[in-house]
Design a protein around this motif. Structure first.
Motif, PDB file in Angstrom:
ATOM      1  N   ALA A   1      44.914  44.582  29.960  1.00 24.91           N
ATOM      2  CA  ALA A   1      44.412  45.564  30.920  1.00 24.91           C
ATOM      3  C   ALA A   1      42.881  45.485  30.906  1.00 24.91           C
ATOM      4  CB  ALA A   1      44.882  46.965  30.545  1.00 24.91           C
TER       5      ALA A   1
ATOM      6  N   THR B   1      39.234  46.533  32.345  1.00 19.19           N
ATOM      7  CA  THR B   1      38.589  47.621  33.088  1.00 19.19           C
ATOM      8  C   THR B   1      37.105  47.324  33.266  1.00 19.19           C
ATOM      9  OG1 THR B   1      38.324  48.816  30.991  1.00 19.19           O
ATOM     10  CG2 THR B   1      40.177  49.460  32.376  1.00 19.19           C
ATOM     11  N   ARG B   2      36.482  48.062  34.203  1.00 23.49           N
ATOM     12  CA  ARG B   2      35.034  48.027  34.375  1.00 23.49           C
ATOM     13  C   ARG B   2      34.610  49.418  34.839  1.00 23.49           C
ATOM     14  NH1 ARG B   2      33.798  44.687  40.057  1.00 23.49           N
ATOM     15  NH2 ARG B   2      34.633  46.246  41.457  1.00 23.49           N
TER      16      ARG B   2
ATOM     17  N   ASP C   1      36.559  54.742  35.884  1.00 18.92           N
ATOM     18  CA  ASP C   1      36.749  53.321  35.581  1.00 18.92           C
ATOM     19  C   ASP C   1      37.686  52.669  36.597  1.00 18.92           C
ATOM     20  OD1 ASP C   1      35.155  53.237  33.373  1.00 18.92           O
ATOM     21  OD2 ASP C   1      36.772  52.924  31.921  1.00 18.92           O
ATOM     22  N   GLU C   2      37.526  51.365  36.751  1.00 16.79           N
ATOM     23  CA  GLU C   2      38.449  50.593  37.587  1.00 16.79           C
ATOM     24  C   GLU C   2      39.278  49.658  36.713  1.00 16.79           C
ATOM     25  OE1 GLU C   2      36.191  50.438  41.862  1.00 16.79           O
ATOM     26  OE2 GLU C   2      35.783  48.813  40.447  1.00 16.79           O
ATOM     27  N   LEU C   3      40.531  49.443  37.125  1.00 17.02           N
ATOM     28  CA  LEU C   3      41.480  48.583  36.399  1.00 17.02           C
ATOM     29  C   LEU C   3      41.836  47.397  37.287  1.00 17.02           C
ATOM     30  CD1 LEU C   3      43.613  48.088  34.087  1.00 17.02           C
ATOM     31  CD2 LEU C   3      45.154  49.567  35.394  1.00 17.02           C
TER      32      LEU C   3
ATOM     33  N   THR D   1      43.593  45.430  25.535  1.00 13.84           N
ATOM     34  CA  THR D   1      42.672  45.997  26.504  1.00 13.84           C
ATOM     35  C   THR D   1      41.369  45.226  26.392  1.00 13.84           C
ATOM     36  OG1 THR D   1      41.868  47.625  24.904  1.00 13.84           O
ATOM     37  CG2 THR D   1      43.673  48.317  26.341  1.00 13.84           C
TER      38      THR D   1
ATOM     39  N   ARG E   1      37.113  44.809  28.465  1.00 14.60           N
ATOM     40  CA  ARG E   1      36.163  45.179  29.506  1.00 14.60           C
ATOM     41  C   ARG E   1      35.695  43.912  30.203  1.00 14.60           C
ATOM     42  NH1 ARG E   1      35.916  50.428  31.100  1.00 14.60           N
ATOM     43  NH2 ARG E   1      33.646  50.720  31.137  1.00 14.60           N
TER      44      ARG E   1
ATOM     45  N   TRP F   1      40.442  45.266  42.008  1.00 13.25           N
ATOM     46  CA  TRP F   1      40.059  46.411  41.182  1.00 13.25           C
ATOM     47  C   TRP F   1      40.558  47.693  41.843  1.00 13.25           C
ATOM     48  CZ3 TRP F   1      38.311  45.444  36.505  1.00 13.25           C
ATOM     49  CH2 TRP F   1      37.582  44.283  36.245  1.00 13.25           C
TER      50      TRP F   1
ATOM     51  N   VAL G   1      41.040  54.091  38.454  1.00 13.92           N
ATOM     52  CA  VAL G   1      42.199  54.546  37.669  1.00 13.92           C
ATOM     53  C   VAL G   1      42.769  55.854  38.231  1.00 13.92           C
ATOM     54  CG1 VAL G   1      41.535  53.390  35.530  1.00 13.92           C
ATOM     55  CG2 VAL G   1      40.769  55.721  35.948  1.00 13.92           C
TER      56      VAL G   1
ATOM     57  N   THR H   1      45.353  53.295  29.803  1.00 12.47           N
ATOM     58  CA  THR H   1      44.041  53.082  30.430  1.00 12.47           C
ATOM     59  C   THR H   1      43.642  54.301  31.253  1.00 12.47           C
ATOM     60  OG1 THR H   1      44.497  50.719  30.526  1.00 12.47           O
ATOM     61  CG2 THR H   1      42.750  51.530  31.965  1.00 12.47           C
TER      62      THR H   1
ATOM     63  N   ALA I   1      40.478  56.792  30.386  1.00 13.17           N
ATOM     64  CA  ALA I   1      39.391  56.965  31.360  1.00 13.17           C
ATOM     65  C   ALA I   1      39.144  58.437  31.665  1.00 13.17           C
ATOM     66  CB  ALA I   1      39.735  56.218  32.648  1.00 13.17           C
TER      67      ALA I   1
END
Ligand SMILES: [Zn+2]
Length: 279
Positions: free
Chosen positions: A148, A150-151, A159-161, A227, A229, A249, A252, A273, A277
């Protein structure tokens, strides 16, 4: 129930013969036979001359599999692992996955790969040995990873997944980057390689999440979840067009509805996630 016998414990003990009340997991083709109402069968539900293979114990009760060439004579319901896993508690799903794995392995490992002699069962192990040349043939696992990624969301938003769609299998599902581990590779190296190959990104802060035996992509698959980043929060994924058709993306707080099923480690990673977040 608590203590060492709670849940599912794999085993290959034949010392004590199957008892009438033991759990029975007949496999027919690639499906499992349960009672008509979906509960596990018992040894007494099948003919007395059934050839049983030990699987281990569930809450201390021994469980046995058998390879049925025809399920016609036994009243019950044949179900795939995914349908069963969606319905039963996790230890039952794991036991069912082991039944499929063990029976499939026995079907496909009957003869010595070195000298063609018929392999013999090794008592107390899920393994066979060649009586002529001594080759040891254990049931092997295939390791696969999923991650997973994220950023940070734009402008301080959630956050985006990163989710992807595959070219084969359930193509409508938004899933995680995943792939098999190569011989000679660590789990971590497999994550970095698969992320690079499938979506052209680099990741950092890789952390182990957990694992799950998985009976859908083949017998004996062990999934290891991570997980991570995105190393460059500005980088956009580029799909290879071969394994993956899309990568995107998602905030979340705005994930798509077509997520992996609740019994899968993919979904546990997605849910974790989202929870992380929100903290
Ligand atoms: Zn041999």
């Amino acid at each position: 129930m608590t203590g060492p016998t709670a849940g599912f414990l794999p085993g290959a003990d034949r010392a004590r013969p199957p008892a009438a009340g033991d759990l029975a997991l007949p496999v027919t083709g690639s499906k499992l036979l349960t009672s008509v109402d979906g509960r596990p069968l018992r040894v007494a539900d099948l003919p007395a001359d059934t050839d049983w293979v030990p699987l281990g114990t569930l809450d201390g009760v021994p469980a046995w599999a058998t390879d049925l060439t025809t399920a016609d004579a036994i009243p019950g319901r044949a179900r795939g692992w995914a349908s069963l896993a969606a319905d039963v508690p996790e230890p039952h799903a794991t036991l069912a996955g082991r039944a499929l794995a063990v029976v499939t392995w026995r079907r496909t490992h009957r003869w010595c790969g070195a000298c063609r002699a018929e392999l013999a069962d090794l008592p107390g192990e899920t393994a066979r040995r060649c009586p002529d040349c001594g080759l040891y043939v254990p049931m092997q696992l295939s390791a696969a990873i999923l991650v997973a990624i994220t950023r940070p969301g734009p402008g301080g938003r959630a956050d985006e997944l990163l989710l992807v769609r595959h070219a084969t299998g359930p193509t409508g599902l938004w899933a995680l980057v995943a792939g098999f581990v190569e011989a000679g590779e660590t789990l971590e190296a497999a994550v970095h390689r698969e992320v690079g190959e499938e979506v052209g990104l680099s990741v950092e802060r890789l952390a182990y999440f957990g694992s799950q035996p998985w009976a859908i992509s083949g017998p004996g698959v062990l999934l290891a979840g991570f997980t991570a980043r995105a190393a460059d929060p500005q980088a956009e994924p580029v799909v290879d067009g071969r394994e993956l058709t899309q990568a995107q993306w998602f905030g979340v707080d705005a994930l798509p509805a077509q997520l992996p099923p609740a019994y899968s480690i993919s979904r546990w990673l997605v849910d974790a996630t989202v929870t992380a977040a929100r903290r």
